[in-house]
Structure formats: structure tokens, C-alpha cells
Design a protein around this motif. Structure first.
Motif, PDB file in Angstrom:
ATOM      1  N   LYS A  14      11.122  48.104  -8.623  1.00 38.44           N
ATOM      2  CA  LYS A  14      11.152  46.664  -8.430  1.00 38.44           C
ATOM      3  C   LYS A  14      10.723  45.930  -9.678  1.00 38.44           C
ATOM      4  CE  LYS A  14      10.857  46.146  -3.333  1.00 38.44           C
ATOM      5  NZ  LYS A  14      10.120  45.495  -2.215  1.00 38.44           N
ATOM      6  N   SER A  15      11.220  44.775 -10.185  1.00 37.04           N
ATOM      7  CA  SER A  15      10.636  44.168 -10.981  1.00 37.04           C
ATOM      8  C   SER A  15       9.291  43.884 -11.074  1.00 37.04           C
ATOM      9  CB  SER A  15      11.554  42.713 -11.433  1.00 37.04           C
ATOM     10  OG  SER A  15      11.114  42.178 -12.414  1.00 37.04           O
ATOM     11  N   GLY A  16       8.396  43.876 -12.139  1.00 36.65           N
ATOM     12  CA  GLY A  16       7.160  43.825 -12.225  1.00 36.65           C
ATOM     13  C   GLY A  16       6.165  44.764 -11.806  1.00 36.65           C
ATOM     14  N   THR A  17       6.845  45.992 -11.333  1.00 35.81           N
ATOM     15  CA  THR A  17       6.150  47.253 -11.329  1.00 35.81           C
ATOM     16  C   THR A  17       6.050  48.017 -12.407  1.00 35.81           C
ATOM     17  OG1 THR A  17       7.896  48.381 -10.238  1.00 35.81           O
ATOM     18  CG2 THR A  17       6.635  47.279  -8.810  1.00 35.81           C
ATOM     19  N   SER A  18       4.966  49.089 -12.141  1.00 35.54           N
ATOM     20  CA  SER A  18       5.053  49.930 -13.473  1.00 35.54           C
ATOM     21  C   SER A  18       5.634  51.510 -13.264  1.00 35.54           C
ATOM     22  CB  SER A  18       3.525  50.389 -13.949  1.00 35.54           C
ATOM     23  OG  SER A  18       2.964  48.821 -14.325  1.00 35.54           O
ATOM     24  N   VAL A  19       6.240  52.128 -14.034  1.00 35.12           N
ATOM     25  CA  VAL A  19       6.892  53.380 -13.645  1.00 35.12           C
ATOM     26  C   VAL A  19       6.374  54.383 -14.811  1.00 35.12           C
ATOM     27  CG1 VAL A  19       8.957  54.541 -13.929  1.00 35.12           C
ATOM     28  CG2 VAL A  19       8.924  52.355 -12.960  1.00 35.12           C
ATOM     29  N   LYS A  20       5.986  55.585 -14.308  1.00 41.39           N
ATOM     30  CA  LYS A  20       5.555  56.471 -15.209  1.00 41.39           C
ATOM     31  C   LYS A  20       6.488  57.700 -15.444  1.00 41.39           C
ATOM     32  CE  LYS A  20       1.198  57.945 -15.659  1.00 41.39           C
ATOM     33  NZ  LYS A  20      -0.145  58.940 -15.417  1.00 41.39           N
ATOM     34  N   ILE A  21       6.994  58.103 -16.632  1.00 42.17           N
ATOM     35  CA  ILE A  21       7.815  59.134 -16.736  1.00 42.17           C
ATOM     36  C   ILE A  21       7.060  60.279 -17.570  1.00 42.17           C
ATOM     37  CG2 ILE A  21      10.046  60.142 -17.960  1.00 42.17           C
ATOM     38  CD1 ILE A  21      10.600  56.745 -18.014  1.00 42.17           C
ATOM     39  N   GLU A  63       7.177  47.280 -28.111  1.00 44.70           N
ATOM     40  CA  GLU A  63       5.808  46.862 -27.641  1.00 44.70           C
ATOM     41  C   GLU A  63       5.101  47.825 -27.157  1.00 44.70           C
ATOM     42  OE1 GLU A  63       8.319  43.248 -25.423  1.00 44.70           O
ATOM     43  OE2 GLU A  63       6.248  43.146 -25.142  1.00 44.70           O
ATOM     44  N   LYS A  64       3.894  48.093 -27.822  1.00 43.63           N
ATOM     45  CA  LYS A  64       3.141  49.180 -27.307  1.00 43.63           C
ATOM     46  C   LYS A  64       2.447  48.803 -26.185  1.00 43.63           C
ATOM     47  CE  LYS A  64      -0.995  47.843 -30.389  1.00 43.63           C
ATOM     48  NZ  LYS A  64      -1.770  48.321 -31.539  1.00 43.63           N
ATOM     49  N   ASP A  65       2.146  47.718 -25.744  1.00 41.26           N
ATOM     50  CA  ASP A  65       1.377  47.257 -24.581  1.00 41.26           C
ATOM     51  C   ASP A  65       2.356  47.239 -23.330  1.00 41.26           C
ATOM     52  OD1 ASP A  65      -0.371  44.872 -26.301  1.00 41.26           O
ATOM     53  OD2 ASP A  65      -0.917  46.902 -25.792  1.00 41.26           O
ATOM     54  N   LYS A  66       3.687  47.429 -23.530  1.00 39.38           N
ATOM     55  CA  LYS A  66       4.638  47.507 -22.458  1.00 39.38           C
ATOM     56  C   LYS A  66       4.994  48.936 -22.359  1.00 39.38           C
ATOM     57  CE  LYS A  66       8.954  45.743 -20.740  1.00 39.38           C
ATOM     58  NZ  LYS A  66       8.266  45.281 -19.443  1.00 39.38           N
ATOM     59  N   PHE A  67       5.115  49.751 -23.560  1.00 38.34           N
ATOM     60  CA  PHE A  67       5.436  51.116 -23.226  1.00 38.34           C
ATOM     61  C   PHE A  67       4.370  51.995 -23.701  1.00 38.34           C
ATOM     62  CE2 PHE A  67       9.785  50.233 -22.421  1.00 38.34           C
ATOM     63  CZ  PHE A  67      10.378  49.294 -23.064  1.00 38.34           C
ATOM     64  N   LEU A  68       3.238  52.307 -22.809  1.00 35.14           N
ATOM     65  CA  LEU A  68       2.191  52.826 -22.922  1.00 35.14           C
ATOM     66  C   LEU A  68       2.545  54.575 -23.153  1.00 35.14           C
ATOM     67  CD1 LEU A  68      -0.237  51.244 -20.413  1.00 35.14           C
ATOM     68  CD2 LEU A  68       0.081  50.827 -23.057  1.00 35.14           C
ATOM     69  N   ILE A  69       2.082  55.114 -23.877  1.00 38.07           N
ATOM     70  CA  ILE A  69       2.305  56.603 -24.316  1.00 38.07           C
ATOM     71  C   ILE A  69       1.277  57.508 -24.237  1.00 38.07           C
ATOM     72  CG2 ILE A  69       3.348  58.246 -25.898  1.00 38.07           C
ATOM     73  CD1 ILE A  69       5.595  56.251 -26.476  1.00 38.07           C
ATOM     74  N   ASN A  70       0.921  58.540 -23.807  1.00 46.08           N
ATOM     75  CA  ASN A  70       0.016  59.440 -23.834  1.00 46.08           C
ATOM     76  C   ASN A  70       0.224  60.675 -23.852  1.00 46.08           C
ATOM     77  OD1 ASN A  70      -1.998  61.096 -22.193  1.00 46.08           O
ATOM     78  ND2 ASN A  70      -3.194  59.255 -22.341  1.00 46.08           N
ATOM     79  N   HIS A  71      -0.430  61.589 -24.889  1.00 43.16           N
ATOM     80  CA  HIS A  71       0.091  62.672 -25.234  1.00 43.16           C
ATOM     81  C   HIS A  71      -1.202  63.778 -25.190  1.00 43.16           C
ATOM     82  CE1 HIS A  71       2.486  65.488 -28.042  1.00 43.16           C
ATOM     83  NE2 HIS A  71       1.932  66.402 -27.087  1.00 43.16           N
ATOM     84  N   THR A  75       1.439  70.305 -23.873  1.00 38.90           N
ATOM     85  CA  THR A  75       2.571  70.567 -23.148  1.00 38.90           C
ATOM     86  C   THR A  75       3.170  69.097 -22.337  1.00 38.90           C
ATOM     87  OG1 THR A  75       1.266  71.261 -21.257  1.00 38.90           O
ATOM     88  CG2 THR A  75       2.101  72.831 -22.785  1.00 38.90           C
ATOM     89  N   LEU A  76       2.323  68.063 -22.375  1.00 40.90           N
ATOM     90  CA  LEU A  76       2.400  67.104 -21.671  1.00 40.90           C
ATOM     91  C   LEU A  76       2.221  65.666 -22.388  1.00 40.90           C
ATOM     92  CD1 LEU A  76       3.005  65.542 -18.870  1.00 40.90           C
ATOM     93  CD2 LEU A  76       0.708  65.721 -18.591  1.00 40.90           C
ATOM     94  N   SER A  77       3.357  64.793 -22.242  1.00 40.04           N
ATOM     95  CA  SER A  77       3.492  63.277 -22.707  1.00 40.04           C
ATOM     96  C   SER A  77       3.920  62.578 -21.622  1.00 40.04           C
ATOM     97  CB  SER A  77       4.204  63.271 -24.179  1.00 40.04           C
ATOM     98  OG  SER A  77       4.220  61.992 -24.463  1.00 40.04           O
ATOM     99  N   THR A  78       3.232  61.393 -21.568  1.00 44.87           N
ATOM    100  CA  THR A  78       3.907  60.442 -20.491  1.00 44.87           C
ATOM    101  C   THR A  78       4.120  58.969 -21.037  1.00 44.87           C
ATOM    102  OG1 THR A  78       1.516  59.690 -19.960  1.00 44.87           O
ATOM    103  CG2 THR A  78       2.349  61.394 -18.569  1.00 44.87           C
ATOM    104  N   LEU A  79       5.182  58.556 -20.724  1.00 47.06           N
ATOM    105  CA  LEU A  79       5.709  57.219 -21.062  1.00 47.06           C
ATOM    106  C   LEU A  79       5.572  56.399 -19.595  1.00 47.06           C
ATOM    107  CD1 LEU A  79       7.088  55.015 -22.722  1.00 47.06           C
ATOM    108  CD2 LEU A  79       9.269  55.795 -22.012  1.00 47.06           C
ATOM    109  N   THR A  80       4.804  55.391 -19.832  1.00 44.19           N
ATOM    110  CA  THR A  80       4.524  54.186 -18.717  1.00 44.19           C
ATOM    111  C   THR A  80       5.307  52.977 -19.180  1.00 44.19           C
ATOM    112  OG1 THR A  80       2.595  55.345 -17.898  1.00 44.19           O
ATOM    113  CG2 THR A  80       2.845  52.990 -16.984  1.00 44.19           C
ATOM    114  N   VAL A  81       6.233  52.447 -18.276  1.00 45.88           N
ATOM    115  CA  VAL A  81       6.861  51.288 -18.520  1.00 45.88           C
ATOM    116  C   VAL A  81       6.202  50.365 -17.798  1.00 45.88           C
ATOM    117  CG1 VAL A  81       8.990  49.784 -18.508  1.00 45.88           C
ATOM    118  CG2 VAL A  81       9.078  52.379 -18.837  1.00 45.88           C
ATOM    119  N   THR A  82       5.381  49.297 -18.242  1.00 44.50           N
ATOM    120  CA  THR A  82       4.453  48.548 -17.560  1.00 44.50           C
ATOM    121  C   THR A  82       5.067  47.027 -17.344  1.00 44.50           C
ATOM    122  OG1 THR A  82       3.435  47.577 -19.315  1.00 44.50           O
ATOM    123  CG2 THR A  82       2.458  49.360 -18.644  1.00 44.50           C
TER     124      THR A  82
END
Lengths: 116, 112
Positions: A14-21, A63-71, A75-82
Motif C-alpha cells: 500500500k502507498s506509504g508503507t516501506s518495502v525491503k528487497i 533520493e538516498k533517504d527514499k531508497f535506503l541501501i545497506n551492504h 553476501t547480502l545487500s538490501t534496498l528499502t523503498v521507504t
């Protein structure tokens, strides 16, 4: 060898939620991971480059605050769409690069994000 | 400013004939070039590459040619097969910069 997985393969939120890939290199250590977004006319847009243990480098206009990336590991990196919005709906693809084949990226299968 | 261009968005070829996909680049700092193949709803897979010190690299049915003076490379597929139908991306690396720049892709359709 050189297999990269992504999870989930498909997500609807839903719009407004965050998703982690998640992006994982299964059989090699990925010193660098890349996140791409594929637009409907098929071009791959590089969003950011992340090196293990350091902050991601974002491409201009991303936008780095919208697309949060953690490495956090090799062996693992995550992209969170906030605070996702419908315009964030897209096909997100990660790739990984190790030390053996420096010039070659190994791509994950992609994640289809749909924001309602 | 698009540094890697694939000017043909699509190409249709008859099975058994040669497919030639083209790619132009502008950045003279690029020193390594790759072709990737992509099926719908999947990530790209590596196909073939060439270093800037070479002008040709061959792997089975696939050959990549590099013309540095013209800043042009091409991928030849011969003979083309229906299973080759996919989107082909050209990518160029500046090894020092550590990332690839992709073209917009060319959709190849091989007709039986």
C-alpha cells in the motif's frame, strides 16, 4: 557459479508503507553490489553502488533517504523503498561483483514492486 | 548525455541468419565492454565481453567486434536461433570507476 538471488520476486504494498528487497550472492563474496531500476521502455537505470561495509554511492537524481541501501556483509545487500508511492512501482534488479571477475556483474532475477 | 547508445530498439531476423546488434559509446575512458542478454521478468545474464586491447572475441555462435577509433562495438550471432530472442544490453566499463554504463537495449526477435 556466480549466482545472485533476490527476495521477494514480487511484492505488492500500500502507498506509504516501506518495502525491503534482499540481494544475496550465493556462491561468491560480493565486494560491490549495484541496484538498478528498469523502466517500461526497458532501459536499466543504475540507482546506487554499494561496497561492503561502507555507505552506498547514489546516482544523480536518486533520493538516498527514499531508497535506503545497506551492504552489511559480503553476501547480502538490501534496498528499502521507504514511504512507497505508486510512481515507485517498477522492476528492481540487483547485481554483484566479486574479485575474480572484476569487470563482470552477476545479476539477480529482479523484484517486481507494485505500489497501490 | 547518454554515453552508451544502442540506436536500434528492435531487430527481427530469420532463423539461421546472422543477427548483428550495434552499440556506440562516447567516453574514451571505457576500457572493457560486455553484452548481456535479458528475458522478460528476469535479470540480465552475461553473454560475452571484450577488452579494449582486442578487436574481436569469439565464443561459439557469438562474436563481439570492437572498433575503438569509431567507438563502436557489435555483437554477431550466427546462426540465429529462436531461443536467442531476448533483449540485448551493451555495457561499457571504466575499470577505474568501478561501474558499468548500459545502453537502452535492443529487442531481438528470431523468427522460425
Amino acid at each position: 557459479g556466480a549466482v545472485v538471488s533476490q527476495h521477494p520476486s514480487r511484492v505488492i504494498c500500500k502507498s506509504g508503507t516501506s518495502v525491503k528487497i534482499e540481494c544475496r550472492s550465493l556462491d561468491f563474496q560480493a565486494t560491490t553490489m549495484f541496484w538498478y531500476r528498469q523502466f517500461p521502455k526497458q532501459s536499466l537505470m543504475l540507482m546506487a553502488t554499494s561496497n561492503e561495509g561502507s555507505k552506498a554511492t547514489y546516482e544523480q537524481g536518486v533520493e538516498k533517504d527514499k531508497f535506503l541501501i545497506n551492504h552489511a556483509s559480503l553476501t547480502l545487500s538490501t534496498l528499502t523503498v521507504t514511504s512507497a508511492h505508486p510512481e515507485d512501482s517498477s522492476f528492481y534488479i540487483c547485481s554483484a561483483r566479486g574479485t575474480r571477475h572484476y569487470n563482470e556483474q552477476f545479476f539477480g532475477p529482479g523484484t517486481r514492486l507494485t505500489v497501490l | 548525455d547518454q554515453q552508451v547508445k544502442q540506436n536500434s530498439p528492435s531487430l527481427s531476423v530469420q532463423e539461421g541468419r546472422i543477427s548483428i546488434l550495434n552499440c556506440d559509446y562516447t567516453n574514451s575512458m571505457f576500457d572493457y565492454f560486455l553484452w548481456y542478454k535479458k528475458y522478460p521478468a528476469e535479470g540480465p545474464t552475461f553473454l560475452i565481453s571484450i577488452s579494449s586491447i582486442k578487436d574481436k572475441n569469439e565464443d561459439g555462435r557469438f562474436t563481439v567486434f570492437l572498433n575503438k577509433s569509431a567507438k563502436h562495438l557489435s555483437l554477431h550471432i550466427v546462426p540465429s536461433q529462436p531461443g536467442d530472442s531476448a533483449v540485448y544490453f551493451c555495457a561499457a566499463n571504466n575499470t577505474n570507476a568501478g561501474k558499468s554504463t548500459f545502453g537502452d537495449g535492443t529487442t531481438l526477435t528470431v523468427k522460425p
